[in-house]
Design an enzyme around this catalytic site. Structure first.
Site, PDB file in Angstrom:
ATOM      1  N   TYR A  78      12.598   4.018  -9.216  1.00 44.83           N
ATOM      2  CA  TYR A  78      11.996   3.374 -10.383  1.00 44.83           C
ATOM      3  C   TYR A  78      12.695   3.916 -11.626  1.00 44.83           C
ATOM      4  O   TYR A  78      13.180   5.054 -11.632  1.00 44.83           O
ATOM      5  CB  TYR A  78      10.526   3.780 -10.500  1.00 44.83           C
ATOM      6  CG  TYR A  78       9.522   2.937  -9.767  1.00 44.83           C
ATOM      7  CD1 TYR A  78       9.504   1.548  -9.875  1.00 44.83           C
ATOM      8  CD2 TYR A  78       8.522   3.549  -9.010  1.00 44.83           C
ATOM      9  CE1 TYR A  78       8.531   0.797  -9.233  1.00 44.83           C
ATOM     10  CE2 TYR A  78       7.544   2.795  -8.370  1.00 44.83           C
ATOM     11  CZ  TYR A  78       7.555   1.415  -8.482  1.00 44.83           C
ATOM     12  OH  TYR A  78       6.587   0.682  -7.859  1.00 44.83           O
ATOM     13  N   GLU A 124       1.755   5.846 -10.273  1.00 42.05           N
ATOM     14  CA  GLU A 124       0.951   7.026 -10.599  1.00 42.05           C
ATOM     15  C   GLU A 124       1.618   7.805 -11.732  1.00 42.05           C
ATOM     16  O   GLU A 124       1.562   9.031 -11.809  1.00 42.05           O
ATOM     17  CB  GLU A 124       0.757   7.928  -9.364  1.00 42.05           C
ATOM     18  CG  GLU A 124      -0.121   7.323  -8.321  1.00 42.05           C
ATOM     19  CD  GLU A 124       0.473   6.111  -7.617  1.00 42.05           C
ATOM     20  OE1 GLU A 124      -0.009   4.989  -7.872  1.00 42.05           O
ATOM     21  OE2 GLU A 124       1.414   6.260  -6.831  1.00 42.05           O
ATOM     22  N   ASN A 182       6.678  -5.500 -11.181  1.00 37.81           N
ATOM     23  CA  ASN A 182       6.162  -4.726 -10.056  1.00 37.81           C
ATOM     24  C   ASN A 182       4.762  -5.188  -9.690  1.00 37.81           C
ATOM     25  O   ASN A 182       3.866  -5.113 -10.529  1.00 37.81           O
ATOM     26  CB  ASN A 182       6.125  -3.238 -10.424  1.00 37.81           C
ATOM     27  CG  ASN A 182       5.860  -2.343  -9.235  1.00 37.81           C
ATOM     28  OD1 ASN A 182       6.759  -2.092  -8.430  1.00 37.81           O
ATOM     29  ND2 ASN A 182       4.645  -1.887  -9.082  1.00 37.81           N
ATOM     30  N   GLU A 183       4.606  -5.696  -8.486  1.00 35.36           N
ATOM     31  CA  GLU A 183       3.287  -6.097  -7.982  1.00 35.36           C
ATOM     32  C   GLU A 183       2.491  -6.828  -9.048  1.00 35.36           C
ATOM     33  O   GLU A 183       1.358  -6.440  -9.355  1.00 35.36           O
ATOM     34  CB  GLU A 183       2.498  -4.855  -7.537  1.00 35.36           C
ATOM     35  CG  GLU A 183       2.977  -4.251  -6.247  1.00 35.36           C
ATOM     36  CD  GLU A 183       2.014  -3.165  -5.725  1.00 35.36           C
ATOM     37  OE1 GLU A 183       1.170  -2.690  -6.495  1.00 35.36           O
ATOM     38  OE2 GLU A 183       2.129  -2.815  -4.545  1.00 35.36           O
ATOM     39  N   GLU A 260       7.607  -1.352  -0.067  1.00 36.68           N
ATOM     40  CA  GLU A 260       6.934  -0.059  -0.193  1.00 36.68           C
ATOM     41  C   GLU A 260       6.121   0.139   1.063  1.00 36.68           C
ATOM     42  O   GLU A 260       5.066  -0.469   1.231  1.00 36.68           O
ATOM     43  CB  GLU A 260       5.989  -0.025  -1.405  1.00 36.68           C
ATOM     44  CG  GLU A 260       6.683   0.114  -2.730  1.00 36.68           C
ATOM     45  CD  GLU A 260       5.690   0.202  -3.896  1.00 36.68           C
ATOM     46  OE1 GLU A 260       4.546   0.657  -3.680  1.00 36.68           O
ATOM     47  OE2 GLU A 260       6.072  -0.202  -4.997  1.00 36.68           O
ATOM     48  N   TYR A 326       2.387  13.417  -1.859  1.00 43.57           N
ATOM     49  CA  TYR A 326       2.193  12.117  -1.222  1.00 43.57           C
ATOM     50  C   TYR A 326       2.075  12.198   0.300  1.00 43.57           C
ATOM     51  O   TYR A 326       2.083  11.200   0.979  1.00 43.57           O
ATOM     52  CB  TYR A 326       3.355  11.173  -1.613  1.00 43.57           C
ATOM     53  CG  TYR A 326       2.945   9.731  -1.762  1.00 43.57           C
ATOM     54  CD1 TYR A 326       2.394   9.263  -2.949  1.00 43.57           C
ATOM     55  CD2 TYR A 326       3.104   8.825  -0.716  1.00 43.57           C
ATOM     56  CE1 TYR A 326       2.013   7.937  -3.095  1.00 43.57           C
ATOM     57  CE2 TYR A 326       2.728   7.487  -0.862  1.00 43.57           C
ATOM     58  CZ  TYR A 326       2.191   7.053  -2.058  1.00 43.57           C
ATOM     59  OH  TYR A 326       1.825   5.735  -2.205  1.00 43.57           O
TER      60      TYR A 326
HETATM   61  C1  GLA Z   1       1.932   0.268  -5.497  1.00 41.44           C
HETATM   62  C2  GLA Z   1       2.915   0.456  -6.630  1.00 41.44           C
HETATM   63  C3  GLA Z   1       3.578   1.811  -6.588  1.00 41.44           C
HETATM   64  C4  GLA Z   1       2.568   2.892  -6.308  1.00 41.44           C
HETATM   65  C5  GLA Z   1       1.841   2.584  -5.034  1.00 41.44           C
HETATM   66  C6  GLA Z   1       0.783   3.593  -4.658  1.00 41.44           C
HETATM   67  O1  GLA Z   1       2.545  -0.156  -4.385  1.00 41.44           O
HETATM   68  O2  GLA Z   1       3.894  -0.547  -6.648  1.00 41.44           O
HETATM   69  O3  GLA Z   1       4.209   2.026  -7.810  1.00 41.44           O
HETATM   70  O4  GLA Z   1       1.683   2.950  -7.358  1.00 41.44           O
HETATM   71  O5  GLA Z   1       1.153   1.381  -5.168  1.00 41.44           O
HETATM   72  O6  GLA Z   1       1.321   4.841  -4.534  1.00 41.44           O
END
Ligand code: GLA
Ligand code: CA
Length: 803
Positions: A78, A124, A182-183, A260, A326
């Site tokens: 990132y 995070e 992102n998402e 991911e 993690y």
């Molecule tokens: C999502 C986000 C990541 C991270 C994860 C949890 O997938 O894209 O950046 O926050 O959740 O760790």
């Protein structure tokens, strides 16, 4: 001439022999038919997610080599906007921020790179990577086509492009793909915005570089753009066929990638350390590889959210701890875990060459005997070290209005006489301590959703002071617009039989104390020189070197407890270590000027990782800002971290029997049975039901004698739209498996991979009660069981109540 020729052919021969140079030729990476194509040949991406700001630069090379020895062929990174542009218009790509150098290092190690430049990243990380100063424009719309937001996004992306565009595979570099946003699905639905980000990135990296989007399988269609590659995010244990089912239907020929694959999970203050079984992770990856599915393992090595960079999760406010371990295969300090070796063994099957040996850690682990931090300066000393503009009188100000990103604020005002107890109420972001005439009254903790505090009767002119410490800004969901300090008004209300009186003080002194090492050090130096000049006074009045209105009453009241502590330790040999802070309150730590991170006695993290590369032989300095005050100002360095020690006032369970409703005579809004299997199901009520509380009674499970587990719940209003879950809290759960963090609040935390789960052996029926914050009229309930294939505990027979 001949001599030159010899030299030249030697260089060419060396270049050809060196694997590091194998990638420097121009190449291509494309989305082909059912597979990715690298230089025209089928290619499975085996990416390791690691974040360069979470690793000290001297260790980058080691961590990349660790990924390589795991059998990975790519690193996925990132770009955190806010670490590169800490002040508007001032960019920093040097030192630990030198992302181009990180990519070149990956290439030298024969690794490709996937770049995810946001602008929003989640991760995070403070505000999901967005810079706090965007909030100086109060009405800004983040992650939308707000003109100012887009203008700043484009400038930032351009600057990143100046660093990285020359390093794409087309230009002979290691970068094979770049991610767009992102998402976005868990934020909203806005294809025009996502398209604008795509166009911006395409303009920077050229039309030949592969661009992709990542999202959850349940929502990627909301924002999926026709001309981008779609990848799915999901965690250890997920049913992989299920996760790609919809993609397969829509794009049968698309290559599959889990962008991911969550190896573990992140930790939040006040909740247990998260772990995920190695077996599930390895099996999932084995399954993907056997099917030719590409992945990025998030995280392969999490590292540390140093300084004030950890973010906070939402709904609610759940700040993340400093460690970003993690439960990843490579632990926080770069060592291989058992998970690593299990994974490596599996990965070896999919590599035709023997995987490289696991590299040795760059530094040994050392311990440091217990020592005391003897120097002290109160918080107020800091005001004497600061430049102008950090104190303002008048209305209450937020951090952002005081032009401060991180730190704390001291708010004070004079009160009129209030002859009885009163309730102080406000929005305190994030941890407030209230003092009257210097005496500590109590705290208001946003983590616990607290907003008020009872204060005693006061005399006219009493001094009300509130110290508010900001933690990480929310990095997930709509709540990322997270102002710090006191947001809005503070009121004091008293209630007598005759009347209710509400007082809203208007005349405040706002003092901002930013989180900078220079301020901490400056304060301590100031007290030290004062003590040296006036040896008689030494230690008697810490923090005297200030100009402040309390000075008249310079008794050592509670107000003087928060402050900076300094100590030193001597080393004959440097190495990585873990400093233990379990006797301290709450705050920030600096070692030799490096911001190590946040500490908080509640845990679960009790030690901070100190990279040996920041230590030196001889004298080392440590400063702790403790906003609460330590029990004992001592620290020691231990050989193993402590990431799982909670010191809570009370447990996180919601099983207080007084909160359990009596539903015997209540009429359910719906009764029935859920289907087995994964995926969302909706229960439509026969008639809309009204109530402030939602109670879900689970009468039986799909498999007999199973536990109950629910991943997510939504409620629909009478218009068929989901109501906001922002104000939701858990009122009651008869059983919660707290050790795995499977508490009731997990059904509305916006994460499909987290869930409420009852304890092993707890007997049916099970009951979960959610407080919706206010009375609501509900027409349907949406339910998501655990995502894992054949996961235990999917509910069968249920009764749903609103009361
Ligand atoms: C999502 C986000 C990541 C991270 C994860 C949890 O997938 O894209 O950046 O926050 O959740 O760790
Ligand atoms: Ca959840």
């Amino acid at each position: 001439m001949r001599k030159f020729f010899c030299w030249f052919s030697l260089v060419v021969a060396m270049m050809m022999a060196s694997p590091a140079c194998a990638q420097t030729a121009q190449g291509t990476f494309e989305t082909g038919n059912g597979t990715f194509l690298l230089n025209g040949k089928p290619f499975v991406v085996k990416a390791a997610e690691i974040h360069y700001p979470r690793i000290p630069k001297p260790y980058w090379d080691h961590r990349i080599k660790m990924c390589k020895a795991l059998g990975m062929n790519t690193v996925c990174i990132y770009i955190f906007w806010n670490i590169h542009e800490q002040r508007e218009g001032e960019f920093d790509f040097t030192g630990n921020n030198d992302v181009a150098e990180f990519c070149r290092l990956a290439q030298k190690n024969g690794m490709y790179v996937i770049v995810r430049p946001g602008p929003y990243v989640c991760a995070e990380w403070e505000m999901g990577g967005l810079p706090w100063w965007l909030l100086k424009k109060k009405d800004i719309k983040l992650r939308e086509r707000d003109p100012y937001f887009m203008e700043r996004v484009k400038i930032f992306e351009q600057k990143v492009g100046e660093q990285l565009a020359g390093l794409t595979i087309q230009n002979g570099g290691p970068i094979i793909m770049v991610q767009v946003e992102n998402e976005y699905g868990s934020y909203g639905e806005d294809k025009p915005y996502v398209s604008e980000i795509r166009d911006c990135l395409r303009g920077i990296y050229g039309k030949d570089l592969a661009l992709f989007q990542c999202d959850w399988s349940s929502n990627f269609e909301k924002n999926g753009l026709d001309d981008l590659t779609w990848t799915m995010n999901f965690g250890t244990g997920a049913n992989i066929n299920d996760q790609f089912r919809r993609l397969g239907e829509l794009r049968p020929n698309a290559p599959k990638m889990c962008s991911e694959f969550w190896s573990g999970w992140f930790d939040k203050w006040g909740a247990r350390h998260e772990t995920r079984p190695a077996k599930d992770m390895v099996e999932g990856m084995d399954e993907m590889l056997s099917k030719g599915i590409s992945f990025s393992l998030y995280m392969t090595h999490g590292g540390t959210s140093f300084g004030h960079w950890a973010g906070a999760n939402s709904p609610g406010f759940a700040p993340d701890v400093t460690s970003y371990d993690y439960d990843a295969p490579i632990n926080e300090y770069g060592h291989a875990t058992e998970k690593y070796y299990e994974l490596r063994e599996m990965m070896q099957k999919y590599s035709d060459k023997k995987l490289p040996a696991v590299p040795k850690a760059p530094m040994p682990i050392i311990t440091i005997p217990k020592f005391e931090l003897t120097e002290f300066a109160t918080l107020m000393t800091a005001t004497g070290t600061m430049k102008e503009g950090q104190a303002e009188t008048g209305a209450l100000k937020t951090f952002e209005e005081m032009n401060m990103g991180w730190g704390l604020m001291i708010y004070s005002t004079r009160l009129p006489e209030i002859s009885s107890e009163s309730v102080l109420t406000g929005e305190f972001h994030d941890f407030a301590q209230v003092f009257i005439d210097g005496k500590y009254i109590g705290k208001i903790d946003r983590v616990k959703n607290e907003k008020s505090l009872t204060i005693p009767a006061v005399k006219k002119g009493a001094d009300l002071t509130i110290i508010v410490e900001g933690m990480g800004r929310i990095n997930f969901g709509r709540a990322i617009k997270d102002f710090k300090g006191i947001v809005g008004n503070v009121t004091l209300s008293t209630e007598t039989d005759e009347a209710e009186m509400v007082l809203t003080p208007k005349n405040w002194t706002n003092v901002a104390i930013p989180d900078y090492y220079e301020i901490a050090k400056g304060s301590l130096d100031m007290v030290k020189s004062f003590n040296e000049k006036l040896p008689d006074m030494k230690g008697s009045v810490p923090g005297i070197a200030v100009t402040r209105n309390y000075q008249e009453s310079a008794q050592l009241t509670d107000f003087f407890k928060p402050g900076y502590h300094r100590g030193y330790f001597n080393l004959t040999k440097v190495g990585d270590t873990f400093l233990n802070f379990e006797t301290w309150g709450k705050g920030q730590v600096y070692v030799n000027g490096h911001a190590l991170g946040r500490i908080w006695s509640i845990g679960p993290q009790q030690t901070l990782y100190v990279p040996g590369c920041w230590l030196k032989k001889g004298k080392n300095e440590i400063i702790v800002l403790d906003v609460v005050g330590p029990k004992e100002a001592v620290v020691w360095g231990q050989a193993v971290p402590e990431l799982n020690k909670l010191q809570l006032e009370k447990s996180n369970k919601h099983n207080n029997i007084g909160d359990k409703p009596d539903l015997n005579s209540a009429t359910p809004a719906a009764t029935g049975a859920f289907n087995g299997g994964n995926g969302w199901q909706t229960v439509k009520f026969n008639a809309p039901a009204k109530g402030r509380y939602l109670a879900i009674e689970c009468l039986s499970t799909q498999k007999e004698n199973d536990r109950v587990a629910i991943a997510e719940i939504y409620l629909q209003g009478t218009d068929g739209k989901r109501i906001s879950r922002e104000p939701w809290t858990t009122k009651y759960a008869n059983s919660e498996e707290e050790n795995g963090n499977h508490t009731g609040d997990k059904v509305y935390d916006l994460q499909e991979s987290t869930y409420w789960q009852t304890e092993k052996g707890a007997t049916l029926p099970h009951l979960l009660v959610i407080d919706l914050g206010s009375e609501q009229t509900i027409s349907a309930l949406e339910y998501l069981p655990r995502a894992e294939q054949g996961a235990p505990g999917s509910v069968k027979n249920y009764k749903i109540y609103l009361y």
